[in-house]
Design a protein around this motif. Structure first.
Motif, PDB file in Angstrom:
ATOM      1  N   GLY A  57       0.792  -1.225   0.000  1.00 38.23           N
ATOM      2  CA  GLY A  57       0.000   0.000   0.000  1.00 38.23           C
ATOM      3  C   GLY A  57       0.821   1.271   0.000  1.00 38.23           C
ATOM      4  N   GLN A 117     -11.858  -0.095  -7.529  1.00 38.92           N
ATOM      5  CA  GLN A 117     -12.728   0.204  -6.388  1.00 38.92           C
ATOM      6  C   GLN A 117     -14.206   0.365  -6.743  1.00 38.92           C
ATOM      7  N   ARG A 141      -9.920   5.790  -2.835  1.00 33.51           N
ATOM      8  CA  ARG A 141      -9.916   4.851  -1.713  1.00 33.51           C
ATOM      9  C   ARG A 141     -11.288   4.850  -1.052  1.00 33.51           C
ATOM     10  N   SER A 192     -13.035   1.526   4.688  1.00 34.21           N
ATOM     11  CA  SER A 192     -13.016   0.114   5.079  1.00 34.21           C
ATOM     12  C   SER A 192     -12.795   0.015   6.583  1.00 34.21           C
ATOM     13  N   ASP A 251     -14.911  -5.717   4.672  1.00 32.68           N
ATOM     14  CA  ASP A 251     -13.558  -5.205   4.478  1.00 32.68           C
ATOM     15  C   ASP A 251     -13.392  -4.988   2.983  1.00 32.68           C
ATOM     16  N   GLU A 295     -10.996  -3.651   1.368  1.00 33.82           N
ATOM     17  CA  GLU A 295      -9.635  -3.860   0.867  1.00 33.82           C
ATOM     18  C   GLU A 295      -9.420  -5.321   0.497  1.00 33.82           C
ATOM     19  N   LYS A 296      -9.986  -6.226   1.299  1.00 35.07           N
ATOM     20  CA  LYS A 296      -9.836  -7.663   1.040  1.00 35.07           C
ATOM     21  C   LYS A 296     -11.055  -8.261   0.349  1.00 35.07           C
TER      22      LYS A 296
END
Length: 213
Positions: free
Chosen positions: A42, A134, A157, A160, A203, A205-206
């Protein structure tokens, strides 16, 4: 009598006092010298004048000589990826970026996304290729972070974890997990007991279910 009039005026001024809303302010990250020991997933660094994000890395220890670090980067302007190997201790410079909280407004027929700056209320258009990773998580009215590099948006972004509603899934089943479609359009695996209409934390991001909200 004067005291009563004064008290009346104070009460009136309080009643008509404007409501003040506080929003999260922009923040910037300045250039900082780092080396291979500081690398983490990141992290955004500058290579040849362009911003690269660390996707993953591995360290290979050798019987003789210094260890080597292999890093996979994504060019945040072009969308391309590269993989380079560096000697232990090699130095980099982090990219100087500006983070601006912005609320998602809409997207057009060309796939471009439009966000409203939460401070200036200026509408910012973000190219579809920048949002690509995203976009499945972006929900109506969501406040995201727009990341700027040299005046251009290079990354979006999403928050999360984030709470979504399940709009489609199978009824309560005995299996451990089942697919569920969220109100943002993305699909995640959820426990068999979670039902349609439930709100869950994800989440982003995951891309994983965390718990019921």
């Amino acid at each position: 009598m004067k005291l009563a009039i004064f008290a009346s005026l104070v009460g009136t001024s309080v009643a008509f006092a404007p409501t003040i809303f506080f929003t999260q302010r922009s923040s910037s990250a300045l250039k900082v010298a780092v080396d291979t020991s500081d690398i983490k997933n990141g992290l955004t660094i500058e290579l040849d004048g362009e911003p690269y994000k660390v996707l993953n890395f591995s360290i290979m220890k050798q019987a003789r000589g210094a260890a080597k670090t292999t890093i996979k980067f994504k060019n945040l302007k072009r969308g391309t990826t590269i993989e380079n190997t560096y000697r232990s201790g090699e130095k980099f410079e982090t990219a100087e970026v500006l983070r601006k909280p912005s609320q998602y407004s809409y997207n057009d027929e060309d796939g471009n996304y439009f966000f409203m700056d939460s401070e200036s209320f200026e509408v910012v258009m973000v190219d579809s290729k920048i949002v690509e990773d995203q976009k499945k998580w972006i929900a109506e009215g969501m406040e995201c972070d727009l990341i700027f590099f040299k005046g251009e948006v290079i990354e979006v972004r999403t928050p999360s974890p984030y709470v979504y509603e399940i709009v489609e899934t199978e009824p309560n089943v005995k299996q451990d997990f089942k697919p569920a479609v969220l109100d943002c359009g993305a699909t995640v695996n959820v426990p068999g007991f979670v039902e349609q209409g439930s709100k869950i934390k994800v989440d982003t991001e995951k891309g994983e279910y965390l718990e019921r909200a």
